[in-house]
Every structure is written in C-alpha cells, then in structure tokens.
Design an enzyme around this catalytic site. Structure first.
Site, PDB file in Angstrom:
ATOM      1  N   GLY A  48       1.138 -13.827   6.122  1.00  0.00           N
ATOM      2  CA  GLY A  48       0.320 -13.248   7.183  1.00  0.00           C
ATOM      3  C   GLY A  48       1.085 -13.154   8.495  1.00  0.00           C
ATOM      4  O   GLY A  48       2.154 -13.743   8.652  1.00  0.00           O
ATOM      5  N   ASN A  81      39.792  25.743  -7.143  1.00  0.00           N
ATOM      6  CA  ASN A  81      40.392  24.530  -6.570  1.00  0.00           C
ATOM      7  C   ASN A  81      40.460  23.355  -7.521  1.00  0.00           C
ATOM      8  O   ASN A  81      41.079  22.351  -7.214  1.00  0.00           O
ATOM      9  CB  ASN A  81      39.598  24.103  -5.321  1.00  0.00           C
ATOM     10  N   TYR A 111      33.559  31.910  -2.690  1.00  0.00           N
ATOM     11  CA  TYR A 111      33.639  30.449  -2.652  1.00  0.00           C
ATOM     12  C   TYR A 111      34.979  30.032  -2.055  1.00  0.00           C
ATOM     13  O   TYR A 111      36.039  30.395  -2.587  1.00  0.00           O
ATOM     14  CB  TYR A 111      33.504  29.847  -4.065  1.00  0.00           C
ATOM     15  N   ARG A 164      47.216  41.744 -12.058  1.00  0.00           N
ATOM     16  CA  ARG A 164      46.145  42.197 -12.946  1.00  0.00           C
ATOM     17  C   ARG A 164      46.763  43.176 -13.923  1.00  0.00           C
ATOM     18  O   ARG A 164      47.840  43.740 -13.664  1.00  0.00           O
ATOM     19  CB  ARG A 164      45.009  42.857 -12.160  1.00  0.00           C
ATOM     20  N   ARG A 181       0.818  -1.219   0.000  1.00  0.00           N
ATOM     21  CA  ARG A 181       0.000   0.000   0.000  1.00  0.00           C
ATOM     22  C   ARG A 181       0.850   1.267   0.000  1.00  0.00           C
ATOM     23  O   ARG A 181       0.399   2.358  -0.299  1.00  0.00           O
ATOM     24  CB  ARG A 181      -0.944   0.002   1.217  1.00  0.00           C
ATOM     25  N   ASN A 214      -7.447  -3.024  17.246  1.00  0.00           N
ATOM     26  CA  ASN A 214      -6.253  -3.792  17.579  1.00  0.00           C
ATOM     27  C   ASN A 214      -5.036  -2.951  17.167  1.00  0.00           C
ATOM     28  O   ASN A 214      -4.921  -2.557  16.009  1.00  0.00           O
ATOM     29  CB  ASN A 214      -6.295  -5.106  16.783  1.00  0.00           C
TER      30      ASN A 214
HETATM   31  C1  UD1 Z   1      -2.429  -5.553  11.467  1.00  0.00           C
HETATM   32  C2  UD1 Z   1      -3.488  -6.382  12.227  1.00  0.00           C
HETATM   33  C3  UD1 Z   1      -4.660  -5.475  12.546  1.00  0.00           C
HETATM   34  C4  UD1 Z   1      -4.190  -4.266  13.351  1.00  0.00           C
HETATM   35  C5  UD1 Z   1      -3.070  -3.534  12.618  1.00  0.00           C
HETATM   36  C6  UD1 Z   1      -2.460  -2.496  13.537  1.00  0.00           C
HETATM   37  C7  UD1 Z   1      -3.306  -8.638  11.314  1.00  0.00           C
HETATM   38  C8  UD1 Z   1      -3.915  -9.659  10.428  1.00  0.00           C
HETATM   39  N1  UD1 Z   1      -3.929  -7.457  11.380  1.00  0.00           N
HETATM   40  O1  UD1 Z   1      -3.010  -5.138  10.251  1.00  0.00           O
HETATM   41  O2  UD1 Z   1      -5.624  -6.194  13.311  1.00  0.00           O
HETATM   42  O3  UD1 Z   1      -5.269  -3.401  13.588  1.00  0.00           O
HETATM   43  O4  UD1 Z   1      -2.007  -4.452  12.255  1.00  0.00           O
HETATM   44  O5  UD1 Z   1      -1.478  -1.740  12.889  1.00  0.00           O
HETATM   45  O6  UD1 Z   1      -2.318  -8.923  11.943  1.00  0.00           O
HETATM   46  N2  UD1 Z   1       4.119  -8.773   8.450  1.00  0.00           N
HETATM   47  C9  UD1 Z   1       5.035  -9.786   8.331  1.00  0.00           C
HETATM   48  N3  UD1 Z   1       4.736 -10.869   7.559  1.00  0.00           N
HETATM   49  C10 UD1 Z   1       3.547 -10.998   6.919  1.00  0.00           C
HETATM   50  C11 UD1 Z   1       2.595  -9.956   7.068  1.00  0.00           C
HETATM   51  C12 UD1 Z   1       2.909  -8.856   7.842  1.00  0.00           C
HETATM   52  O7  UD1 Z   1       6.129  -9.724   8.889  1.00  0.00           O
HETATM   53  O8  UD1 Z   1       3.335 -12.031   6.260  1.00  0.00           O
HETATM   54  C13 UD1 Z   1       4.467  -7.593   9.288  1.00  0.00           C
HETATM   55  C14 UD1 Z   1       4.434  -6.288   8.533  1.00  0.00           C
HETATM   56  O9  UD1 Z   1       5.740  -5.965   8.069  1.00  0.00           O
HETATM   57  C15 UD1 Z   1       3.985  -5.293   9.596  1.00  0.00           C
HETATM   58  C16 UD1 Z   1       3.173  -6.138  10.560  1.00  0.00           C
HETATM   59  O10 UD1 Z   1       3.501  -7.486  10.296  1.00  0.00           O
HETATM   60  O11 UD1 Z   1       5.095  -4.738  10.286  1.00  0.00           O
HETATM   61  C17 UD1 Z   1       1.667  -5.917  10.390  1.00  0.00           C
HETATM   62  O12 UD1 Z   1       1.308  -6.261   9.052  1.00  0.00           O
HETATM   63  P1  UD1 Z   1       0.410  -5.308   8.176  1.00  0.00           P
HETATM   64  O13 UD1 Z   1       0.280  -5.900   6.823  1.00  0.00           O
HETATM   65  O14 UD1 Z   1       0.864  -3.921   8.291  1.00  0.00           O
HETATM   66  O15 UD1 Z   1      -0.968  -5.517   8.926  1.00  0.00           O
HETATM   67  P2  UD1 Z   1      -2.171  -4.482   9.034  1.00  0.00           P
HETATM   68  O16 UD1 Z   1      -3.020  -4.605   7.819  1.00  0.00           O
HETATM   69  O17 UD1 Z   1      -1.673  -3.161   9.397  1.00  0.00           O
HETATM   70 MG    MG Z   2       0.196  -2.299   9.371  1.00  0.00          MG
END
Ligand code: UD1
Ligand code: MG
Length: 462
Positions: free
Chosen positions: A78, A386, A366, A440, A16, A170
C-alpha cells in the site's frame, strides 16, 4: 523557506494495466509516466528526491539514473507502506515533503509549487491536493466537515453509496510536515477492503490528533488523471498531446488538424513549419523552420533542417539537410544523410548512406551502404546491391556522375567523378573518371521470328 523533500511512489505493480511493462514505465506521448513526473519535480529543486520502486524495477533505475535516490519496497502493501520505506533517509528531517505518484503524468511543476506555498501559508500538518472530477470513479473521495475542513479520504472500494456521490477526489499528491508524516505512518492500519496500508489515512490520523488538515483544490482536473488502466492511459495521452500541440502552435508551428497530429514530448519544431493531419513525430526529432511534413508521414529520431518537404514518408534516425525533399512513399532508415537541396522522390529507400548536395534520386531506388557525391543523377529503379548474404559492402559514387535507370551496382564499387553508367547495367567493377560503364547484353533482333511460331497461321494470332 523550509527544506523541501519529494517522494515519488513508483513501486505499484499496476495489475489493472494487464501489461508486461512496469506501470510507471508506460509511455505517455513517448515518455514514461514516471519520467514526466520526475521532469516536473526536478524543477522544484528540492533538497532530496527519493523514489520508491518495487521488485523488477531495475528498468526504472535504468531510465532515471541518478536523478533520484531509490528505495526498494519489497512487497507492495500500500501507499503508506511505500512512503514508510523512505524513513531511513527522511524520517528525522525537518521540512515539507511532497508525495507524488508515478502514475500521474500530467501534473506541472507550477501546481506542485502552488501546493508547497499553500501548505506553508496554512501552517498545515498535511495539505491534500484535490480536484473536482466529473467521473470520480476509482479515486479516493474527500469527505469534508461542515466547516469545510477535511475529515477523511475514502477509497472507492471502501466508500458508502453517499460517499461515492462526492465529486471532490484525492489526486494522490500531498504536502506533509515531514516529522508528523513519519510519526503517523506507523499508526496506519490495513483494515480496509484491499487490506492495504493507505497513505490517505494519514490525513484522518493527523486530524484526530488535532493537527491542521487542509485541502488545496485545483481548478483543472485534467492534470490529476491517475493512470491505472489502458482507458486512463489513452485519456492521459490525449491530454498530453493537446498540451504539446498547443505549445508548438504558440511557438509558430501550423498544425492543420491538431486532433490528428501525434507529436511526442521533447520534439523540437521551428516556426512556419506546417504539419498536415495524421503525422506522427517521435523520439529526439528536431525539425527546422519553413518545412512541410505531409499527411501520413512518420518521423522518429529525425533531424530535419529548414525548408525541407516530406510527403507521406517515413524517416527513422536519419538527417535531411536544408531544402531537401522526400516522397511520396519513401523511407529513410537509420544513418541516411540527405544533403542540401537533394531530391529523393517516389518509392525510394535509403539506409546507412550519404547523398551529396543537389543529387537527385527520383524513383523506385534502393540506396544502402553507399556514399553519393554532389550533383548526381540516379535514374529510376537503381539498386545498390550491398549484401552478399554474409556481409554488407559499401560503394562510393563520385560528384556529377550519372547512373542510368534500372542499374544494379554490386558493392563494393568505386565510381569516379563525372562518370556514367548506361541504363540496365549490372556494375561489378570500378569506373574511372569520364568513362561510361555499360554492362548488359547487346540487343539482337531475331528476324522473321513471327513466321517461325507454330501458331502463327491460326486465326487467334492474326
Ligand atoms: C491512489 C489513492 C487514491 C487517489 C489516487 C489518485 C491510495 C490508497 N489511494 O489510488 O486516493 O485518488 O491514487 O491517482 O493511496 N504504490 C507503491 N507501493 C504500493 C502501492 C502503490 O509504490 O504498495 C504506488 C503506485 O506505483 C502508484 C501510486 O503508489 O504510482 C498510487 O498507487 P495506485 O495503486 O495507483 O493507487 P490508486 O488506486 O490509483
Ligand atoms: Mg493510481
């Protein structure tokens, strides 16, 4: 106190953001988001910090080095899948595990500490850190039972219309009983709108097993901003800037217009220094006391001692010693060192050059690749030539010397103490002590020039 572990989630692609830069490396007030998170987490002195990184995340390792352990999440399936990658190091450990996201840069160590304490006091299986958001869009919503306990967390994309109305969100920060966390992670399914393994689902899994699932709601939503796009990035930047500016003001720095003052994380400023509007101060900049940093100035990695005055100027990787002044509209480039009580005035540029105490460089000059001694007067429009097209050359100017206006000093030149350059000279050789160099064309006046012009008799020329 039980053992404490921290998992930092930093493997998400950040689609995003629409950026070439890995999301958690996006800077907020000059410091990568994940670095902000790490700085706060370190203050908790946990037994282990493990960061989950994704493909192309070498830059995260380059930045954080050995401040944390790393584990690679090859595919971003995820947040639950991300946490599962740490199982090898953490799976069997007893204690509490804090899971934080690398894209929530505003949380403070104090908040994390409060969460740990609350979790411990409640003897919970999981404590979710929540906050009341005016605009909950894009966050997971906290669905509570009638008795107030947490029933589940629903992601925006999976929420019903009624669930979307919930304002308690959350924050993406949780404290888990470590062993229960890893047991339940294996039960998380990806049958949701995004086809991802959601970490928040661990809450309902534990709940169904009759374990204690609680929420710790913080008062201050502003700490919980999760940065998924450029709009949230600008909001985080604004909040962080406010926090930084207020901390400087509490330490005795005057910010004339804090809403329009841009100071990066980590900049140091002494008391009774005044910062005018529209100033940007970044990098490893240190500013002493009783300074004035005027409107429109930009300072990056600058070292500014006490009682310095900078007016509408730029200072990059350069040093200004006590009592010196700069500007308006001048530029100190890398490795410029301005001595005590030196005056560098209007429209000057100084690069890789040292200017000795009390020397004056007033206008349109300069100075590049040169060492100037003390008590020198540099006239208007002097150029240290320079560069010969291949190589840069250095010149040395002795103490108490005088350089007349509009002179060119073609490096390398050694100018001894107490020597002089006549205005308009182009200097190519060394100048001995007490001598005046004049280089000069001598002036000649062509007599009666007017009458020799072909049009001199026409009416237009009279
Ligand atoms: C997540 C939460 C959401 C919360 C929000 C707060 C989940 C499913 N949702 O959503 O409930 O309100 O954060 O900011 O967790 N990441 C990984 N590996 C992955 C996916 C994500 O390391 O496979 C890391 C991302 O780099 C990030 C963090 O996990 O730092 C959260 O992931 P992101 O995709 O930003 O989740 P949100 O949609 O913000
Ligand atoms: Mg996030």
């Amino acid at each position: 106190m039980s053992n404490r572990y921290v998992i930092v989630l930093a493997a998400g692609k950040g689609t995003r953001m629409k950026s070439k830069l890995y999301k958690v490396l996006q800077p907020v007030a000059g410091k990568a988001m994940v670095d902000h998170v790490m700085t706060q987490v370190e203050q908790l002195k946990p037994d282990l910090i493990e960061t989950v990184i994704g493909t192309g995340a070498e830059k995260v390792e380059d930045l954080l080095k050995d401040r944390t352990k790393y584990v690679l999440q090859k595919e971003q399936l995820g947040t639950a899948h991300a946490v599962l990658q740490t199982e090898k190091d953490l799976g069997t450990k007893k204690g509490m595990t804090l899971v934080v996201s690398g894209d929530t840069p505003l949380f403070t160590a104090e908040t994390f500490e409060n969460l740990f304490n609350y979790h411990e006091k409640e003897h919970a299986a999981v404590t979710v850190l929540t906050a009341a958001a005016d605009e909950p869009f894009s966050y997971g919503r906290i669905v509570r039972e009638d008795d107030g306990s947490v029933s589940k967390i629903v992601e925006e994309k999976d929420a019903t219309e009624a669930e979307k109305e919930i304002h308690e969100v959350n924050t993406g920060i949780y404290c888990f009983d470590n062993e229960l966390l890893f047991k339940s992670l294996h039960q998380v399914k990806n049958n949701n709108a995004q086809g991802e393994y959601y970490l928040p689902d661990v809450a309902s899994i534990l709940k169904e097993q009759g374990k204690k699932v609680v929420a710790y709601q913080m008062d201050d939503f502003s700490q919980s901003i999760g940065v998924n796009d450029r709009i949230a990035l600008s909001q985080a930047e604004k909040l962080m800037r406010k926090r930084i500016n207020e901390s400087h003001m509490r330490d005795g720095v005057t910010l004339v217009d804090p809403d329009n003052t841009y100071i990066d994380y980590g900049v140091e400023i002494g008391n009774d220094t005044v910062i005018e509007p529209n100033v940007k101060i970044s990098g490893q900049t240190k500013i002493g006391s009783d300074c004035l940093i005027g409107s429109g100035s930009r300072l990056e990695d600058a070292t500014i001692e006490d009682n310095v005055k900078i007016i509408s100027s730029t200072v990059e990787s350069a040093t200004m010693h006590k009592g010196s002044d700069l500007g308006p509209n001048s530029h100190l480039r890398p490795k410029a060192e301005i001595g005590q009580d030196v005056h560098v005035g209007n429209f000057c540029e100084v690069k890789n050059a040292k200017i000795g105490d009390r020397t004056k460089v007033g206008h349109l000059t300069y100075v590049g690749d040169a060492t100037l001694g003390t008590d020198i007067n540099v006239g208007c429009g002097v150029v240290f030539v320079n560069y010969d097209g291949v190589k840069k050359w250095h010149s040395n100017i002795g103490d108490h010397s005088f350089i007349g206006s509009n002179s060119n000093i073609i490096a390398p030149v050694e100018m001894a103490d107490h020597s002089f350059i006549a205005a308009g000279s182009t200097i190519t050789s060394d100048i001995p002590k007490h001598a005046m160099a004049i280089a000069r064309q001598r002036q000649t006046n062509k007599e009666d020039f007017w009458n020799r012009l072909p049009l001199s008799n026409s009416e237009d020329w009279k």
